[in-house]
Design a protein around this motif. Structure first.
Motif, PDB file in Angstrom:
ATOM      1  N   PHE A  24      40.178  23.548  33.661  1.00 43.90           N
ATOM      2  CA  PHE A  24      39.817  24.581  34.615  1.00 43.90           C
ATOM      3  C   PHE A  24      38.777  25.507  34.004  1.00 43.90           C
ATOM      4  O   PHE A  24      38.857  25.858  32.836  1.00 43.90           O
ATOM      5  N   VAL A  25      37.816  25.899  34.829  1.00 42.03           N
ATOM      6  CA  VAL A  25      36.894  26.968  34.483  1.00 42.03           C
ATOM      7  C   VAL A  25      37.382  28.164  35.280  1.00 42.03           C
ATOM      8  O   VAL A  25      37.704  28.050  36.460  1.00 42.03           O
ATOM      9  N   TYR A  26      37.499  29.297  34.633  1.00 42.13           N
ATOM     10  CA  TYR A  26      38.030  30.480  35.296  1.00 42.13           C
ATOM     11  C   TYR A  26      37.169  31.681  34.971  1.00 42.13           C
ATOM     12  O   TYR A  26      36.418  31.694  33.998  1.00 42.13           O
ATOM     13  N   SER A  27      37.296  32.680  35.792  1.00 39.67           N
ATOM     14  CA  SER A  27      36.581  33.923  35.566  1.00 39.67           C
ATOM     15  C   SER A  27      37.531  35.083  35.831  1.00 39.67           C
ATOM     16  O   SER A  27      38.284  35.071  36.804  1.00 39.67           O
ATOM     17  N   ILE A  28      37.474  36.059  34.934  1.00 36.19           N
ATOM     18  CA  ILE A  28      38.277  37.267  35.101  1.00 36.19           C
ATOM     19  C   ILE A  28      37.348  38.469  35.087  1.00 36.19           C
ATOM     20  O   ILE A  28      36.285  38.445  34.475  1.00 36.19           O
ATOM     21  N   PRO A  58      42.704  46.169  31.817  1.00 35.32           N
ATOM     22  CA  PRO A  58      43.327  44.936  32.304  1.00 35.32           C
ATOM     23  C   PRO A  58      42.347  44.128  33.149  1.00 35.32           C
ATOM     24  O   PRO A  58      41.262  44.596  33.493  1.00 35.32           O
ATOM     25  N   PHE A  59      42.753  42.914  33.531  1.00 38.08           N
ATOM     26  CA  PHE A  59      41.894  41.994  34.271  1.00 38.08           C
ATOM     27  C   PHE A  59      42.542  41.518  35.557  1.00 38.08           C
ATOM     28  O   PHE A  59      43.753  41.548  35.705  1.00 38.08           O
ATOM     29  N   LYS A  60      41.669  41.054  36.453  1.00 40.99           N
ATOM     30  CA  LYS A  60      42.139  40.299  37.612  1.00 40.99           C
ATOM     31  C   LYS A  60      41.396  38.962  37.599  1.00 40.99           C
ATOM     32  O   LYS A  60      40.238  38.880  37.160  1.00 40.99           O
ATOM     33  N   SER A 103      29.536  38.055  43.476  1.00 38.64           N
ATOM     34  CA  SER A 103      29.715  37.974  44.936  1.00 38.64           C
ATOM     35  C   SER A 103      31.180  37.737  45.300  1.00 38.64           C
ATOM     36  O   SER A 103      31.582  37.953  46.435  1.00 38.64           O
ATOM     37  N   LYS A 104      31.994  37.276  44.343  1.00 38.74           N
ATOM     38  CA  LYS A 104      33.418  37.024  44.574  1.00 38.74           C
ATOM     39  C   LYS A 104      34.271  38.277  44.398  1.00 38.74           C
ATOM     40  O   LYS A 104      35.452  38.258  44.694  1.00 38.74           O
ATOM     41  N   LEU A 105      33.670  39.349  43.890  1.00 40.65           N
ATOM     42  CA  LEU A 105      34.438  40.597  43.668  1.00 40.65           C
ATOM     43  C   LEU A 105      34.731  41.328  44.958  1.00 40.65           C
ATOM     44  O   LEU A 105      34.116  41.299  45.912  1.00 40.65           O
TER      45      LEU A 105
END
Length: 78
Positions: free
Chosen positions: A3-7, A43-45, A76-78
């Protein structure tokens, strides 16, 4: 599967892109300060995940998302 993920940091303007075989475990590691790179931005989401059959394909996508146009896509996903 990989998986590629972004936080995204909830307190600062910071997006991190990573690669893993277990997104849930990795996200917990980031949010508990066990990652040296992301610790100052807690912290992160979780803002984005993508699944790949092999590490090479995931690595190519990770590199793209770390580029300027990739970061624009993530913002753009935020």
């Amino acid at each position: 599967m990989y998986f590629v993920y972004s936080i995204s940091s909830l307190t600062r303007n910071y997006i991190y892109v990573g690669l893993t075989d277990n997104v849930e475990r990795r996200f917990i590691q980031h949010n508990t300060g066990r990652n040296k790179t992301t610790k100052p931005y807690l912290p992160f989401k979780l803002i984005y995940t993508e699944e790949f059959p092999d590490r090479d394909a995931a690595r190519k996508r990770e590199k793209y998302l770390k580029s300027g146009i990739g970061k624009e896509f993530l913002r753009s996903k935020l």
